[in-house]
Design a protein around this motif. Structure first.
Motif, short mmCIF file in Angstrom:
data_model
loop_
_atom_site.label_atom_id
_atom_site.label_comp_id
_atom_site.label_asym_id
_atom_site.label_seq_id
_atom_site.Cartn_x
_atom_site.Cartn_y
_atom_site.Cartn_z
N MET A 1 -23.47 -29.95 27.65
CA MET A 1 -24.52 -28.96 26.88
C MET A 1 -25.39 -28.71 28.52
N PRO A 2 -25.54 -27.47 28.71
CA PRO A 2 -25.95 -27.36 30.06
C PRO A 2 -27.53 -27.94 30.05
N LYS A 3 -28.08 -27.74 31.58
CA LYS A 3 -29.01 -28.08 31.48
C LYS A 3 -30.19 -27.35 31.85
N PHE A 4 -29.74 -25.59 32.08
CA PHE A 4 -30.47 -24.97 31.75
C PHE A 4 -30.43 -23.70 31.58
N PRO A 5 -30.56 -23.88 29.68
CA PRO A 5 -30.14 -23.25 28.91
C PRO A 5 -30.61 -21.57 29.08
N GLN A 6 -32.27 -22.07 29.00
CA GLN A 6 -33.16 -20.17 29.62
C GLN A 6 -32.43 -19.72 31.11
N LEU A 7 -31.60 -20.01 31.54
CA LEU A 7 -30.59 -19.06 32.50
C LEU A 7 -29.32 -18.94 32.20
N TRP A 8 -29.00 -18.75 31.53
CA TRP A 8 -27.33 -18.55 30.35
C TRP A 8 -28.17 -17.76 29.67
N GLU A 9 -29.32 -17.82 29.35
CA GLU A 9 -29.99 -16.24 28.44
C GLU A 9 -30.01 -15.56 29.18
N VAL A 10 -30.76 -15.18 30.31
CA VAL A 10 -30.83 -14.06 31.25
C VAL A 10 -29.65 -14.46 31.48
N GLU A 11 -28.40 -14.83 31.87
CA GLU A 11 -27.44 -13.94 32.20
C GLU A 11 -26.64 -12.95 31.41
N LYS A 12 -26.88 -13.74 29.86
CA LYS A 12 -26.40 -12.48 28.46
C LYS A 12 -27.45 -11.02 28.95
N GLN A 13 -28.42 -11.66 28.75
CA GLN A 13 -29.32 -10.39 29.31
C GLN A 13 -28.98 -9.30 29.86
N LEU A 14 -29.17 -9.88 31.04
CA LEU A 14 -28.22 -9.11 32.34
C LEU A 14 -26.54 -8.29 31.78
N TRP A 15 -26.26 -8.98 30.98
CA TRP A 15 -24.35 -8.28 30.50
C TRP A 15 -24.84 -7.19 29.46
N THR A 16 -26.04 -7.44 28.77
CA THR A 16 -26.09 -6.43 27.19
C THR A 16 -27.35 -5.54 27.28
N GLY A 17 -28.37 -6.78 28.47
CA GLY A 17 -29.71 -5.86 28.15
C GLY A 17 -30.18 -4.23 29.15
N PRO A 18 -31.37 -3.61 28.63
CA PRO A 18 -31.68 -2.85 28.78
C PRO A 18 -31.76 -2.82 30.57
N ALA A 19 -31.60 -2.18 31.75
CA ALA A 19 -31.66 -1.67 32.80
C ALA A 19 -33.16 -2.33 33.87
N ARG B 1 -28.66 1.49 34.28
CA ARG B 1 -29.32 2.40 34.18
C ARG B 1 -28.24 3.85 33.34
N LEU B 2 -27.36 3.30 34.93
CA LEU B 2 -26.15 4.57 34.60
C LEU B 2 -24.78 4.06 33.82
N ALA B 3 -24.81 2.59 33.45
CA ALA B 3 -23.49 2.53 33.07
C ALA B 3 -23.15 1.75 31.82
N PRO B 4 -22.70 1.96 30.95
CA PRO B 4 -22.65 1.99 29.30
C PRO B 4 -22.77 0.20 28.79
N ARG B 5 -23.77 -0.28 28.63
CA ARG B 5 -24.34 -1.32 28.43
C ARG B 5 -23.22 -2.29 27.34
N TRP B 6 -22.39 -3.37 27.65
CA TRP B 6 -21.84 -4.47 26.69
C TRP B 6 -22.58 -4.74 25.06
N ASP B 7 -21.88 -4.96 24.20
CA ASP B 7 -22.39 -5.00 22.63
C ASP B 7 -22.41 -6.61 23.43
N ASP B 8 -21.72 -8.00 23.40
CA ASP B 8 -21.94 -8.71 23.85
C ASP B 8 -21.03 -9.28 24.68
N VAL B 9 -21.29 -10.78 24.91
CA VAL B 9 -20.62 -11.27 26.57
C VAL B 9 -20.66 -12.43 25.71
N GLU B 10 -19.67 -13.24 25.71
CA GLU B 10 -19.10 -14.18 25.82
C GLU B 10 -19.05 -15.21 27.00
N LEU B 11 -19.26 -16.48 27.47
CA LEU B 11 -19.53 -17.22 28.88
C LEU B 11 -18.90 -18.31 28.95
#
Length: 114
Positions: free
Chosen positions: A1-19, A51-61
């Motif tokens: 279990m990660p100690k910092f789940p909020q940071l793992w959620e940020v990582e996912k946002q950086l792969w899939t979310g907007p610029a 901003r110019l790159a297509p975003r990923w639909d999902d990411v697995e970590l």
């Protein structure tokens, strides 16, 4: 279990979310290292590239690990797998976060294609 789940959620946002997420989540002196042609990028170039790159639909970590250097610095390391339709991209990644005015901000990210 990660100690910092909020940071793992940020990582996912950086792969899939907007610029716009990058502007909100990055430290002012952030640097990121991507495979060529992107290379080494600083804050403004990161936002423009995303901003110019297509975003990923999902990411697995996978193979996740966390290292807390002190109260204000945490490094995440993992294998990231970006998914978009039938396209996939896999890389060994690391991200370092620092605590700035009570909020975690990414200050470094690196990707090495697997």
């Amino acid at each position: 279990m990660p100690k910092f789940p909020q940071l793992w959620e940020v990582e996912k946002q950086l792969w899939t979310g907007p610029a716009e997420n990058y502007d909100r989540l990055m430290a002012q002196d952030c640097v990121m290292v991507f495979p060529l042609p992107a290379g080494i990028l600083s804050r403004d170039a990161i936002i423009e590239t995303v901003r110019l790159a297509p975003r990923w639909d999902d990411v697995e970590l996978d193979s996740v690990s966390e290292t807390q250097s002190n109260d204000t610095t945490i490094t995440l390391a993992y294998v990231g797998r970006g998914l978009k339709g039938s396209d996939t991209y896999e890389a060994y990644c690391s991200s370092t976060y620092i605590l700035v005015d009570g909020d975690w901000r990414i200050v470094q990210h690196q990707q090495t294609p697997a």
